[in-house]
Design a protein around this motif. Structure first.
Motif, PDB file in Angstrom:
ATOM      1  N   ARG A  14       0.928  -1.193  -0.105  1.00  0.00           N
ATOM      2  CA  ARG A  14       0.059   0.127  -0.030  1.00  0.00           C
ATOM      3  C   ARG A  14       1.027   1.258  -0.115  1.00  0.00           C
ATOM      4  O   ARG A  14       1.010   2.043   1.113  1.00  0.00           O
ATOM      5  CB  ARG A  14      -0.919   0.163   1.256  1.00  0.00           C
ATOM      6  N   ILE A  62       5.553  -8.456  -0.289  1.00  0.00           N
ATOM      7  CA  ILE A  62       5.699  -9.667   0.614  1.00  0.00           C
ATOM      8  C   ILE A  62       5.539  -9.038   2.039  1.00  0.00           C
ATOM      9  O   ILE A  62       6.407  -8.397   2.468  1.00  0.00           O
ATOM     10  CB  ILE A  62       6.711 -10.326   0.526  1.00  0.00           C
ATOM     11  N   GLN A  63       4.432  -9.383   2.791  1.00  0.00           N
ATOM     12  CA  GLN A  63       4.253  -8.804   3.881  1.00  0.00           C
ATOM     13  C   GLN A  63       5.464  -9.151   4.861  1.00  0.00           C
ATOM     14  O   GLN A  63       5.848 -10.171   5.141  1.00  0.00           O
ATOM     15  CB  GLN A  63       3.055  -9.599   4.700  1.00  0.00           C
ATOM     16  N   ASP A  73      -1.212  -3.870  10.294  1.00  0.00           N
ATOM     17  CA  ASP A  73      -1.713  -4.643  11.440  1.00  0.00           C
ATOM     18  C   ASP A  73      -1.605  -6.330  10.929  1.00  0.00           C
ATOM     19  O   ASP A  73      -1.171  -7.134  11.927  1.00  0.00           O
ATOM     20  CB  ASP A  73      -2.830  -4.210  11.955  1.00  0.00           C
ATOM     21  N   THR A 132       0.206  -7.805   9.409  1.00  0.00           N
ATOM     22  CA  THR A 132       1.658  -8.265   9.262  1.00  0.00           C
ATOM     23  C   THR A 132       2.476  -8.676  10.485  1.00  0.00           C
ATOM     24  O   THR A 132       3.326  -9.105  10.497  1.00  0.00           O
ATOM     25  CB  THR A 132       2.480  -7.299   8.327  1.00  0.00           C
ATOM     26  N   GLU A 184       3.871 -12.216  11.050  1.00  0.00           N
ATOM     27  CA  GLU A 184       4.921 -12.782  10.366  1.00  0.00           C
ATOM     28  C   GLU A 184       6.268 -12.708  11.156  1.00  0.00           C
ATOM     29  O   GLU A 184       6.571 -11.788  11.866  1.00  0.00           O
ATOM     30  CB  GLU A 184       5.435 -11.499   9.165  1.00  0.00           C
ATOM     31  N   ILE A 199      -7.786  -4.212   9.642  1.00  0.00           N
ATOM     32  CA  ILE A 199      -8.062  -4.954   8.800  1.00  0.00           C
ATOM     33  C   ILE A 199      -7.018  -5.546   7.823  1.00  0.00           C
ATOM     34  O   ILE A 199      -6.085  -4.593   7.190  1.00  0.00           O
ATOM     35  CB  ILE A 199      -9.547  -4.747   7.964  1.00  0.00           C
ATOM     36  N   ALA A 200      -6.897  -6.851   7.619  1.00  0.00           N
ATOM     37  CA  ALA A 200      -5.957  -7.380   6.572  1.00  0.00           C
ATOM     38  C   ALA A 200      -6.912  -7.988   5.268  1.00  0.00           C
ATOM     39  O   ALA A 200      -7.108  -8.957   5.545  1.00  0.00           O
ATOM     40  CB  ALA A 200      -5.242  -8.122   7.214  1.00  0.00           C
ATOM     41  N   GLN A 201      -6.765  -7.414   4.280  1.00  0.00           N
ATOM     42  CA  GLN A 201      -7.819  -7.621   3.054  1.00  0.00           C
ATOM     43  C   GLN A 201      -8.948  -7.753   3.431  1.00  0.00           C
ATOM     44  O   GLN A 201      -9.772  -6.691   3.714  1.00  0.00           O
ATOM     45  CB  GLN A 201      -7.020  -8.937   2.626  1.00  0.00           C
ATOM     46  N   HIS A 223      -9.621  -3.297  -0.077  1.00  0.00           N
ATOM     47  CA  HIS A 223      -8.080  -3.700  -0.118  1.00  0.00           C
ATOM     48  C   HIS A 223      -7.429  -3.574  -1.067  1.00  0.00           C
ATOM     49  O   HIS A 223      -6.301  -2.834  -1.297  1.00  0.00           O
ATOM     50  CB  HIS A 223      -8.143  -5.198   0.420  1.00  0.00           C
TER      51      HIS A 223
HETATM   52  C1  LIG Z   1       3.596 -12.884   2.972  1.00  0.00           C
HETATM   53  C2  LIG Z   1       2.310 -12.433   2.700  1.00  0.00           C
HETATM   54  N1  LIG Z   1       1.177 -13.058   2.575  1.00  0.00           N
HETATM   55  C3  LIG Z   1       0.086 -12.808   1.996  1.00  0.00           C
HETATM   56  C4  LIG Z   1       0.244 -11.837   1.227  1.00  0.00           C
HETATM   57  C5  LIG Z   1      -1.150 -11.195   0.468  1.00  0.00           C
HETATM   58  N2  LIG Z   1      -1.620  -9.758   1.115  1.00  0.00           N
HETATM   59  C6  LIG Z   1      -1.081  -8.889   0.432  1.00  0.00           C
HETATM   60  S1  LIG Z   1      -1.830  -7.535   1.371  1.00  0.00           S
HETATM   61  C7  LIG Z   1      -2.377  -8.701   2.692  1.00  0.00           C
HETATM   62  C8  LIG Z   1      -3.123  -7.978   3.667  1.00  0.00           C
HETATM   63  C9  LIG Z   1      -2.121  -7.155   4.480  1.00  0.00           C
HETATM   64  O1  LIG Z   1      -2.829  -6.430   5.663  1.00  0.00           O
HETATM   65  P1  LIG Z   1      -2.068  -5.430   6.580  1.00  0.00           P
HETATM   66  O2  LIG Z   1      -0.548  -5.653   6.809  1.00  0.00           O
HETATM   67  O3  LIG Z   1      -2.927  -5.002   7.712  1.00  0.00           O
HETATM   68  O4  LIG Z   1      -1.759  -4.112   5.750  1.00  0.00           O
HETATM   69  P2  LIG Z   1      -2.999  -3.323   4.965  1.00  0.00           P
HETATM   70  O5  LIG Z   1      -3.279  -4.218   3.649  1.00  0.00           O
HETATM   71  O6  LIG Z   1      -4.249  -3.231   5.847  1.00  0.00           O
HETATM   72  O7  LIG Z   1      -2.627  -2.150   4.652  1.00  0.00           O
HETATM   73  C10 LIG Z   1      -2.437 -10.084   2.307  1.00  0.00           C
HETATM   74  C11 LIG Z   1      -2.821 -11.136   2.964  1.00  0.00           C
HETATM   75  C12 LIG Z   1       1.334 -11.011   0.708  1.00  0.00           C
HETATM   76  N3  LIG Z   1       1.410  -9.964   0.142  1.00  0.00           N
HETATM   77  N4  LIG Z   1       2.458 -11.668   1.694  1.00  0.00           N
END
Ligand SMILES: Cc1ncc(C[n+]2csc(CCOP(=O)(O)OP(=O)(O)O)c2C)c(N)n1
Length: 317
Positions: A89, A135-136, A163, A165, A168, A194-196, A260
């Motif tokens: 993002r 990659i989170q 949040d 992330t 990890e 929220i995550a996605q 998302h």
């Molecule tokens: C290691 C990993 N797992 C899954 C994904 C798929 N993915 C991309 S963004 C996301 C959600 C991330 O949520 P958050 O860390 O809260 O950040 P936000 O999108 O809310 O800014 C996911 C699951 C990824 N990019 N990397």
């Protein structure tokens, strides 16, 4: 054509590269921040529109609602030497850092004039000291390494994390090593709950604000959407990391107003209403006297960027 829209020497200067002419004003900080936020908002709204017309390469994640974080944090850095590691993002972080609206739009449209030749897209930006990766958590160890490698020049590194992330493992290894080795890295947590499509309550245990304390890492926290307040807090965090050569945790409670990615928003109408109530743009609009003029300028920058990207060659013909 390059136009400088921020000519106050008390604050880092942001150049916006565009065919539009400059406002020609020495903007005070509130107007400057409003302009940067508006530019981010308009770029991202246009990206969603371009995506729906099938004109983008790959995917896109907008930060609509989170613009104050990008503007507050990035303006607290020394753009000439500090190193930024952003995530999926990243458009707001990138625009606040570079002002390269044309280069970003062209990049996401897969054009040769993009900042990475149209081959990286927004999740693989590499421009001066700015990097993004989708990659989170993957950027956290890298941020720690670059902070260590460059600390002799007085540089700090910043890593943006969400949040979602917090699950990890690499994040915690990074916190540990950053504290043990004294890496001047600012971990910026943008907690939009929220995550996605997964609410934080389902995946994150305990407190995100208090996450770094057991590592002996100092925490700075803010809950709100005023970019000036975020800027002041980020300055404290950056000054601390630079002066003490220590990591810190900059926690920002925020709201994602858009989906998302494109249309994937499963939140309830009530929850979305709560998110919109914290939109950082309207309060800033009320604080500046020339909002309409700034809006028109930003629109012209975005229009010009889309026109010139559309006219450029595709990187992958
Ligand atoms: C290691 C990993 N797992 C899954 C994904 C798929 N993915 C991309 S963004 C996301 C959600 C991330 O949520 P958050 O860390 O809260 O950040 P936000 O999108 O809310 O800014 C996911 C699951 C990824 N990019 N990397």
């Amino acid at each position: 054509m390059t136009s400088s829209i921020a000519a106050n020497s008390d604050f880092p200067q942001l150049e916006v590269h565009a065919g539009a002419t400059s406002l020609g004003l020495e903007l005070p900080i509130v107007a400057r921040f409003y302009q940067q936020m508006m530019l981010i908002r308009l770029v991202e709204e246009r990206l969603l529109d371009l995506f729906s017309q099938g004109l983008l390469f790959g995917t896109t994640h907008t930060s609509i609602g989170q613009e104050a974080n990008a503007v507050g944090v990035i303006n607290a850095l020394d753009r000439s030497r500090d190193i930024i590691w952003s995530n999926h993002r990243c458009h707001g972080h990138f625009i606040a850092y570079s002002g390269e609206v044309e280069g970003l739009i062209a990049e996401i449209m897969g054009r040769v004039t993009g900042v990475c030749g149209g081959r990286g897209g927004s999740q693989h930006l590499c421009f001066r000291n700015f990097h993004s990766n989708g990659i989170q958590g993957g950027i956290t160890p890298v941020a720690v390494g670059t902070a260590l490698a460059r600390k002799e020049d007085g540089s700090v590194a910043v890593a943006f994390l969400g949040d979602g992330t917090m699950g990890e493992g690499a994040v915690y290894e990074s916190l540990n090593l950053a504290a043990v080795f004294g890496a001047p890295v600012i971990f910026v947590i943008e907690d939009n709950e929220i995550a996605q499509t997964t609410p934080k309550a389902l995946t994150v245990s305990g407190s995100i604000v208090a996450r770094a304390e057991p590592f002996g890492i100092r925490t700075f926290a803010y809950d709100g959407s005023d970019p000036v307040a975020i800027f002041e807090l980020a300055q404290e965090a950056v000054n601390y990391a630079r002066a003490e050569s220590r990591p810190c945790w900059l926690y920002l409670r925020t709201e994602r107003i858009g989906p998302h990615s494109k249309g994937d928003d499963t939140r309830s109408a009530v929850r979305l209403e709560q998110a919109r109530a914290r939109d950082p743009i309207p309060p800033m609009q009320r604080r500046v006297t020339n909002a309409e003029e700034i809006d028109a300028f930003c629109r012209s920058v975005v229009d010009h960027a889309v026109e010139s990207a559309t006219a450029a060659l595709l990187a992958r013909g």
